[in-house]
Write a protein that holds these residues in place. Sequence first.
Motif, short mmCIF file in Angstrom:
data_model
loop_
_atom_site.label_atom_id
_atom_site.label_comp_id
_atom_site.label_asym_id
_atom_site.label_seq_id
_atom_site.Cartn_x
_atom_site.Cartn_y
_atom_site.Cartn_z
N MET A 191 0.91 -1.28 0.11
CA MET A 191 -0.11 -0.09 -0.10
C MET A 191 0.97 1.29 -0.10
O MET A 191 0.61 2.20 -0.74
N MET A 192 2.01 1.29 0.56
CA MET A 192 2.91 2.41 0.88
C MET A 192 3.66 2.41 -0.53
O MET A 192 3.65 3.83 -0.94
N VAL A 193 3.88 1.49 -1.15
CA VAL A 193 4.55 1.67 -2.54
C VAL A 193 3.64 2.23 -3.60
O VAL A 193 4.00 3.14 -4.35
N ARG A 194 2.44 1.48 -3.79
CA ARG A 194 1.26 2.15 -4.61
C ARG A 194 0.98 3.47 -4.24
O ARG A 194 0.79 4.37 -5.21
N LEU A 195 0.89 3.93 -3.02
CA LEU A 195 0.54 5.22 -2.67
C LEU A 195 1.56 6.08 -3.18
O LEU A 195 1.67 7.34 -3.90
N ARG A 196 2.98 5.79 -3.06
CA ARG A 196 4.02 6.37 -3.63
C ARG A 196 4.13 6.79 -5.12
O ARG A 196 4.47 7.91 -5.58
N ARG A 197 3.78 5.75 -5.92
CA ARG A 197 3.79 5.67 -7.20
C ARG A 197 2.65 6.83 -7.68
O ARG A 197 2.64 7.25 -8.73
N GLN A 198 1.49 6.76 -6.93
CA GLN A 198 0.42 7.54 -7.55
C GLN A 198 0.24 9.04 -6.89
O GLN A 198 -0.56 9.70 -7.47
N TRP A 199 1.41 9.11 -5.96
CA TRP A 199 1.25 10.59 -5.43
C TRP A 199 1.57 11.74 -6.60
O TRP A 199 2.28 11.45 -7.49
N PRO A 200 0.80 12.62 -6.57
CA PRO A 200 0.95 13.85 -7.49
C PRO A 200 2.33 14.43 -7.55
O PRO A 200 2.98 14.51 -6.39
N ALA A 201 2.69 14.73 -8.44
CA ALA A 201 4.27 15.21 -8.89
C ALA A 201 4.62 16.53 -8.46
O ALA A 201 5.63 17.00 -8.50
N PRO A 202 3.52 17.45 -8.04
CA PRO A 202 3.98 18.95 -7.85
C PRO A 202 4.69 19.12 -6.74
O PRO A 202 5.08 18.10 -5.80
N LYS A 203 5.49 20.07 -6.66
CA LYS A 203 6.45 20.42 -5.56
C LYS A 203 5.72 20.55 -4.06
O LYS A 203 6.56 20.37 -3.05
N ARG A 204 4.47 20.84 -4.17
CA ARG A 204 3.92 21.02 -2.73
C ARG A 204 3.88 19.74 -2.20
O ARG A 204 3.59 19.51 -0.95
N ALA A 205 3.84 18.18 -3.00
CA ALA A 205 3.68 17.16 -2.03
C ALA A 205 4.97 16.63 -1.67
O ALA A 205 5.06 15.29 -1.38
N VAL A 206 5.93 17.41 -1.84
CA VAL A 206 7.41 16.58 -1.59
C VAL A 206 7.57 16.10 -0.10
O VAL A 206 8.16 14.95 0.17
#
Length: 113
Positions: free
Chosen positions: A73-88
Amino acid sequence: MPQQLQFTRFQRSVGQAGERLEFWAVNPWRRSSLFVIVLLITFLLGSSVGTISGALDLMDPIGALLTVVIWEMMVRLRRQWPAPKRAVLARQLLDMARIGLLYGLLLEGFKLL
């Protein structure tokens, strides 16, 4: 007919918690301390899972399954996380959690050898 829920101050506060944490963690020392706290908490959780499942002796397959499901779940959440700088910050905290969990479980595994 369902009514619209009220937009309360508490709801606004919870909704803005991520933004406030991001603003608080602009300082490099605060960001590093937040990473270390998450790393140590997940290390504790990882070593606790290994210790508890080893003590019960009946829960080894279930504990392993639970751990693998959490990791996936953590890996899949990491892959689907949005790419903008705000979610770093959130992505880095998730990575620290994965590292701490892995290190805690590996250390418990080496203790059993």
